[in-house]
Write a protein that holds these residues in place. Structure first.
Motif, short mmCIF file in Angstrom:
data_model
loop_
_atom_site.label_atom_id
_atom_site.label_comp_id
_atom_site.label_asym_id
_atom_site.label_seq_id
_atom_site.Cartn_x
_atom_site.Cartn_y
_atom_site.Cartn_z
N ARG A 19 0.84 -1.21 0.00
CA ARG A 19 0.00 0.00 0.00
C ARG A 19 0.87 1.26 0.00
O ARG A 19 0.54 2.24 -0.66
CB ARG A 19 -0.93 0.01 1.21
CG ARG A 19 -1.99 -1.04 1.17
CD ARG A 19 -3.19 -0.57 0.45
NE ARG A 19 -4.15 -1.66 0.36
CZ ARG A 19 -4.83 -1.96 -0.72
NH1 ARG A 19 -4.70 -1.23 -1.80
NH2 ARG A 19 -5.67 -2.96 -0.73
N ALA A 23 0.90 4.10 -2.85
CA ALA A 23 0.71 5.52 -2.56
C ALA A 23 1.79 6.36 -3.23
O ALA A 23 1.49 7.42 -3.80
CB ALA A 23 0.71 5.76 -1.04
N TYR A 103 -5.87 7.51 -4.67
CA TYR A 103 -5.02 7.80 -3.51
C TYR A 103 -5.85 7.73 -2.22
O TYR A 103 -5.41 7.15 -1.22
CB TYR A 103 -4.37 9.18 -3.65
CG TYR A 103 -3.25 9.40 -2.67
CD1 TYR A 103 -1.96 8.97 -2.95
CD2 TYR A 103 -3.49 10.03 -1.44
CE1 TYR A 103 -0.93 9.16 -2.05
CE2 TYR A 103 -2.47 10.21 -0.54
CZ TYR A 103 -1.19 9.78 -0.85
OH TYR A 103 -0.19 9.95 0.06
N ASN A 106 -6.69 4.05 -1.52
CA ASN A 106 -5.50 3.35 -1.03
C ASN A 106 -5.20 3.75 0.41
O ASN A 106 -4.82 2.91 1.23
CB ASN A 106 -4.31 3.67 -1.93
CG ASN A 106 -3.11 2.85 -1.60
OD1 ASN A 106 -3.12 1.63 -1.75
ND2 ASN A 106 -2.06 3.50 -1.12
N SER A 107 -5.39 5.01 0.74
CA SER A 107 -5.15 5.50 2.10
C SER A 107 -6.09 4.83 3.10
O SER A 107 -5.66 4.42 4.19
CB SER A 107 -5.32 7.01 2.14
OG SER A 107 -5.22 7.49 3.45
N TYR A 110 -4.98 1.28 3.55
CA TYR A 110 -3.77 1.26 4.37
C TYR A 110 -4.14 1.35 5.85
O TYR A 110 -3.63 0.60 6.68
CB TYR A 110 -2.84 2.42 3.96
CG TYR A 110 -1.53 2.44 4.71
CD1 TYR A 110 -0.42 1.78 4.19
CD2 TYR A 110 -1.39 3.13 5.91
CE1 TYR A 110 0.80 1.81 4.87
CE2 TYR A 110 -0.19 3.16 6.58
CZ TYR A 110 0.90 2.49 6.07
OH TYR A 110 2.09 2.52 6.74
N GLN A 111 -5.03 2.29 6.17
CA GLN A 111 -5.47 2.45 7.56
C GLN A 111 -6.15 1.19 8.09
O GLN A 111 -5.95 0.80 9.24
CB GLN A 111 -6.40 3.66 7.69
CG GLN A 111 -5.71 4.99 7.51
CD GLN A 111 -4.67 5.25 8.59
OE1 GLN A 111 -4.84 4.92 9.75
NE2 GLN A 111 -3.56 5.83 8.18
#
Length: 132
Positions: A19, A23, A103, A106-107, A110-111
């Protein structure tokens, strides 16, 4: 009894690494949105994750600090994205709105991976300390 961190953490550490790479790739696309001839790059997350999990299962370990850690080389799965828009005349295939949405997505993913990994760590800590 030994605790296997690879089994305890699962695929989440590799997921976080992929991830983060994704990013950087998307941020590079956004940064080059006005660069003539720049082609937007994308990553096949599923293929990269499968590659990471297969390397994890091979049991390869570094026996010397000077050896390369081959498990960290996750550059496969990166390629050029098929553009959704017509050519603007300068050869650039970046659609900034699409990149911003990717983006953001993906963020959030990721979290979510980070929260799952934190949950695993809390569970291990609780098992080690006896719930104190």
């Amino acid at each position: 009894m030994a605790i296997s961190f690879e089994k305890a953490f699962g695929i989440y550490p590799q997921s976080l690494q992929i991830r983060a790479q994704r990013a950087e790739l998307i941020a590079g696309n956004i940064a080059n949105a006005d660069t003539p001839g720049y082609k937007a790059k994308g990553m096949d997350f599923k293929a990269a994750l499968e590659q990471a999990s297969s390397k994890q299962q091979t049991g390869m370990t570094r026996t010397n600090e000077k050896h390369f850690d081959v498990r960290m080389e996750l550059n496969n799965g990166v390629g050029f994205r098929v553009p959704d828009q017509a050519d603007t005349g300068d050869g650039n295939s970046v659609d900034v709105q699409v990149e911003r949405n990717l983006y953001l997505e993906n963020s959030m993913q990721y979290q979510a991976s980070l929260q799952f990994l934190n949950g695993s760590i809390k569970g291990l800590r609780k098992a080690i300390t006896g719930g104190q």
